[in-house]
Design a protein around this motif. Structure first.
Motif, PDB file in Angstrom:
ATOM      1  N   ALA A 134      -7.514  21.615 -33.150  1.00 45.28           N
ATOM      2  CA  ALA A 134      -8.024  21.407 -31.796  1.00 45.28           C
ATOM      3  C   ALA A 134      -6.948  21.748 -30.772  1.00 45.28           C
ATOM      4  N   LEU A 135      -7.321  22.484 -29.741  1.00 43.51           N
ATOM      5  CA  LEU A 135      -6.383  22.880 -28.690  1.00 43.51           C
ATOM      6  C   LEU A 135      -6.324  21.796 -27.622  1.00 43.51           C
ATOM      7  N   THR A 136      -5.792  20.662 -28.003  1.00 46.22           N
ATOM      8  CA  THR A 136      -5.770  19.515 -27.099  1.00 46.22           C
ATOM      9  C   THR A 136      -4.899  19.754 -25.876  1.00 46.22           C
ATOM     10  N   ASP A 137      -3.933  20.661 -25.976  1.00 48.46           N
ATOM     11  CA  ASP A 137      -3.060  20.947 -24.845  1.00 48.46           C
ATOM     12  C   ASP A 137      -3.709  21.901 -23.844  1.00 48.46           C
ATOM     13  N   THR A 197     -11.852  18.933 -26.259  1.00 49.95           N
ATOM     14  CA  THR A 197     -11.448  18.385 -27.558  1.00 49.95           C
ATOM     15  C   THR A 197     -11.649  16.875 -27.609  1.00 49.95           C
ATOM     16  N   TYR A 198     -11.502  16.205 -26.470  1.00 48.74           N
ATOM     17  CA  TYR A 198     -11.759  14.758 -26.432  1.00 48.74           C
ATOM     18  C   TYR A 198     -13.236  14.482 -26.696  1.00 48.74           C
ATOM     19  N   SER A 199     -14.108  15.288 -26.111  1.00 53.76           N
ATOM     20  CA  SER A 199     -15.546  15.131 -26.338  1.00 53.76           C
ATOM     21  C   SER A 199     -15.905  15.390 -27.793  1.00 53.76           C
ATOM     22  N   PHE A 200     -15.371  16.475 -28.361  1.00 54.63           N
ATOM     23  CA  PHE A 200     -15.692  16.788 -29.749  1.00 54.63           C
ATOM     24  C   PHE A 200     -15.263  15.643 -30.669  1.00 54.63           C
ATOM     25  N   LYS A 201     -14.079  15.125 -30.443  1.00 51.57           N
ATOM     26  CA  LYS A 201     -13.574  14.021 -31.264  1.00 51.57           C
ATOM     27  C   LYS A 201     -14.441  12.777 -31.085  1.00 51.57           C
ATOM     28  N   PHE A 232     -11.657  26.063 -27.705  1.00 53.03           N
ATOM     29  CA  PHE A 232     -11.032  24.753 -27.879  1.00 53.03           C
ATOM     30  C   PHE A 232     -10.492  24.514 -29.277  1.00 53.03           C
ATOM     31  N   GLY A 233     -10.525  25.534 -30.132  1.00 58.66           N
ATOM     32  CA  GLY A 233     -10.001  25.370 -31.473  1.00 58.66           C
ATOM     33  C   GLY A 233      -9.706  26.698 -32.136  1.00 58.66           C
ATOM     34  N   THR A 234      -8.878  26.627 -33.186  1.00 54.62           N
ATOM     35  CA  THR A 234      -8.544  27.800 -33.984  1.00 54.62           C
ATOM     36  C   THR A 234      -8.712  27.443 -35.451  1.00 54.62           C
ATOM     37  N   VAL A 235      -9.505  28.225 -36.169  1.00 53.83           N
ATOM     38  CA  VAL A 235      -9.752  27.966 -37.591  1.00 53.83           C
ATOM     39  C   VAL A 235      -8.458  28.156 -38.383  1.00 53.83           C
ATOM     40  N   THR A 236      -8.105  27.158 -39.160  1.00 55.39           N
ATOM     41  CA  THR A 236      -6.908  27.227 -39.996  1.00 55.39           C
ATOM     42  C   THR A 236      -7.247  27.347 -41.476  1.00 55.39           C
ATOM     43  N   ALA A 237      -8.463  27.024 -41.839  1.00 59.14           N
ATOM     44  CA  ALA A 237      -8.930  27.177 -43.225  1.00 59.14           C
ATOM     45  C   ALA A 237     -10.447  27.283 -43.190  1.00 59.14           C
ATOM     46  N   GLY A 238     -10.989  28.193 -44.005  1.00 63.67           N
ATOM     47  CA  GLY A 238     -12.437  28.326 -44.075  1.00 63.67           C
ATOM     48  C   GLY A 238     -12.995  29.544 -43.380  1.00 63.67           C
TER      49      GLY A 238
END
Length: 220
Positions: A78-81, A87-91, A177-183
């Motif tokens: 999650a690109l919280t920065d 990202t707060y909403s997704f969480k 708001f995110g970057t896939v790291t696996a999958g």
């Protein structure tokens, strides 16, 4: 991105959510990001879990999310920065099991290359009962592995989001708001399975069903 599966992508590929029956060519200027994070009540309110209250301290904490699907696990950072409101909403939703037992309802395999998820109704028209502003749009690009918000226009984000499974050109109008790291291989397998063209050539329901069993949040 389209909330409504019957909406048809034009050649220039405008991804929108909403009630429009057809998306038009992407000629509109990108939306300007909002400086404040406010979650505003909105309809629809499917599988309603409440409305978050933004906490900048909690929002700044890094995390990763893993979607356990019937086709395999997909993890993103999650690109919280860069997109703390998103990202707060997704969480918030993930920790309240909002996405559990839902499915990704839309796959595109022509002109744009995305898998859209996040609608608990599975119709493409669902939402969490609130909306919030765009973020992280300046210079936004959408290479493979990007996770971004679907929307119905500027500052109309809700619960629906999409994974980019192949480098895609879009106007910077969809909050990354995110970057896939696996999958990423899982996403590419789903894409290779094709879709049913119900929204037009290269745009429909995934042939390989992508059922989200649960979403796990892990602090980093």
């Amino acid at each position: 991105m389209l909330r409504k599966p019957s909406a048809l992508l034009a050649a220039s590929a405008l991804l929108l959510l909403g009630t429009a029956t057809q998306a038009t060519a992407d000629t509109s200027p990108p939306a300007a990001p909002s400086a404040a994070c406010t979650y505003t009540p909105a309809v629809p309110a499917d599988n309603f879990k409440g409305i978050p209250v933004f906490d900048p301290v909690k929002a700044a904490k890094p995390y990763s999310a893993t979607l356990r699907t019937g086709q395999g696990a997909i993890t993103f950072r999650a690109l919280t920065d860069k997109a703390p409101c998103t990202t707060y909403s997704f969480k918030f939703l993930a920790q309240r099991d909002y996405f559990d037992r839902s499915h990704c309802h839309r796959l595109t395999t022509a002109r744009i290359y995305v898998l859209q998820c996040g609608d608990p109704t599975g119709t493409g028209s669902g939402g969490p009962g609130y909306s919030f502003p765009d973020e992280n749009l300046t210079g936004a690009t959408y290479p493979a592995g990007t996770v971004a918000m679907a929307n119905a226009g500027p500052n109309t984000n809700g619960s629906q989001f999409f994974f980019v499974w192949k480098d895609t050109k879009l106007s910077p109008a969809y909050t990354p708001f995110g970057t896939v790291t696996a999958g990423l291989d899982v996403l590419q397998k789903i894409a290779a399975g094709g879709e049913d063209d119900q929204n037009g050539p290269g745009d429909g329901f995934p042939t390989l069903p992508v059922n989200i069993k649960r979403v796990q949040i892990k602090s980093r």
